[in-house]
Design a protein around this motif. Structure first.
Motif, PDB file in Angstrom:
ATOM      1  N   LEU A  34      38.376  33.814  43.531  1.00 44.93           N
ATOM      2  CA  LEU A  34      37.739  34.655  44.541  1.00 44.93           C
ATOM      3  C   LEU A  34      37.621  36.096  44.047  1.00 44.93           C
ATOM      4  N   GLU A  35      38.717  36.617  43.503  1.00 40.11           N
ATOM      5  CA  GLU A  35      38.694  38.001  43.012  1.00 40.11           C
ATOM      6  C   GLU A  35      37.753  38.141  41.825  1.00 40.11           C
ATOM      7  N   ALA A  36      37.727  37.142  40.951  1.00 39.30           N
ATOM      8  CA  ALA A  36      36.816  37.191  39.807  1.00 39.30           C
ATOM      9  C   ALA A  36      35.368  37.220  40.275  1.00 39.30           C
ATOM     10  N   ALA A  37      35.048  36.444  41.311  1.00 39.67           N
ATOM     11  CA  ALA A  37      33.689  36.429  41.844  1.00 39.67           C
ATOM     12  C   ALA A  37      33.315  37.802  42.412  1.00 39.67           C
ATOM     13  N   VAL A  38      34.251  38.429  43.129  1.00 39.03           N
ATOM     14  CA  VAL A  38      33.999  39.768  43.676  1.00 39.03           C
ATOM     15  C   VAL A  38      33.719  40.752  42.547  1.00 39.03           C
ATOM     16  N   ARG A  39      34.524  40.708  41.503  1.00 37.28           N
ATOM     17  CA  ARG A  39      34.344  41.644  40.389  1.00 37.28           C
ATOM     18  C   ARG A  39      33.058  41.362  39.620  1.00 37.28           C
ATOM     19  N   ARG A  40      32.717  40.098  39.475  1.00 37.34           N
ATOM     20  CA  ARG A  40      31.474  39.768  38.791  1.00 37.34           C
ATOM     21  C   ARG A  40      30.271  40.262  39.602  1.00 37.34           C
ATOM     22  N   GLN A  41      30.359  40.187  40.913  1.00 36.96           N
ATOM     23  CA  GLN A  41      29.253  40.639  41.754  1.00 36.96           C
ATOM     24  C   GLN A  41      29.067  42.145  41.713  1.00 36.96           C
ATOM     25  N   THR A  42      30.122  42.871  41.342  1.00 39.31           N
ATOM     26  CA  THR A  42      30.005  44.325  41.227  1.00 39.31           C
ATOM     27  C   THR A  42      29.494  44.745  39.854  1.00 39.31           C
ATOM     28  N   GLY A  43      29.174  43.773  38.995  1.00 36.90           N
ATOM     29  CA  GLY A  43      28.575  44.081  37.714  1.00 36.90           C
ATOM     30  C   GLY A  43      29.507  44.017  36.528  1.00 36.90           C
TER      31      GLY A  43
END
Length: 275
Positions: free
Chosen positions: A127-136
């Motif tokens: 979940l956290e990795a997805a959030v960070r990936r979405q921020t670029g």
């Protein structure tokens, strides 16, 4: 008659469950909190102590703390500097295991507040990795050590109702020619060897293209797959399975992007500590 059928008959039948299911999340939480408050108000100190003595979920670990801590420190010390270590919350959003990792919801401890007790840190790290990936962010490398709870019953040595897991995830975007997969699989294998000592890897290739990712590691005849895609592996020490990992589609589904890639790995700290 199953347990659910028996309970439903005592509270008015299937309609009672349907009515609860139709409640909004906040209304259901309000109802469950009121119910739990009433039930707890009727408990005495002796009742609590009785449960403490008999409930497998609340007893302390049978592995001495200093032994567990030494194994945790060993894993963290071997972790490459490119990984960020997180202090994960003890609960996760409801459905983190069933919706992300497709685990039966009955195998986790759900709470009355729309969350669930942590059952696997790789899910929360995804979940956290997805959030960070979405921020670029480019390739994201995360790790955590977390005490988790599993509701299904285990038997045999080294199996506990709650235990500590070390987890690492690497998330990024497909770069073609399995470049992401090769790089990050090699990183995880190298780290696990450094952290766990003389270990044996057994790899299951679920997609023939991943033979080049596997390299010279031996094949796993049991073909353990679970929720893995492309390639997965088990880690053994002294003949005991202490960990596993592989590629999943979790960030693809979380972000709605088939180009996303995620590699996860985990080690049972209690097992590692007692070997």
């Amino acid at each position: 008659m199953g347990a659910l059928s028996r309970v439903l008959r005592s509270v008015g039948g299937e309609e009672a469950l349907t009515g609860l299911e139709r409640l909004s999340g906040s209304d259901l939480t309000t109802l469950l909190l009121a119910l739990v408050r009433r039930r707890s108000a009727g408990l005495s100190g002796a009742d609590v102590l009785r449960q403490y003595r008999s409930d497998r979920f609340v007893a302390p670990s049978s592995v001495p703390f200093e032994v567990l801590r030494a194994a945790e420190d060993r894993l963290l010390a071997a972790l490459p500097e490119t990984f960020s270590v997180l202090g994960l919350a003890p609960v996760a959003p409801l459905g983190t295991c069933s919706a992300v990792a497709e685990m039966d919801q009955n195998n986790v401890l759900s709470t009355v507040r729309g969350t669930e007790v942590a059952a696997d840190p790789t899910n929360a790290l995804a979940l956290e990795a997805a959030v960070r990936r979405q921020t670029g962010a480019d390739d994201v490398r995360l790790a955590a050590v977390q005490r988790v709870v599993r509701a299904q019953r285990f038997s045999g040595a080294g199996r506990f109702a709650h235990f500590t897991l070390f987890a690492a995830v690497s998330a990024g975007r497909d770069r073609g020619s399995l470049a992401f997969e090769r790089q990050h699989f090699a990183e995880h294998v190298e780290f696990l060897r450094a952290a766990c000592g003389d270990v044996e890897f057994r790899v299951t290739v679920l997609d023939p293209r991943f033979e080049v990712v596997r390299g010279d590691l031996p094949a796993d005849p049991s073909r353990h797959t679970g929720y893995y895609k492309g390639l997965c592996f088990k880690v053994f020490r002294d003949g005991v399975e202490i960990g596993d990992g592989g590629f999943t589609d979790w960030t693809q589904r979380l972000m709605g992007n088939r180009k996303e890639r995620l590699l996860i790995s985990g080690v049972g700290v209690d097992r590692l500590a007692t070997l």
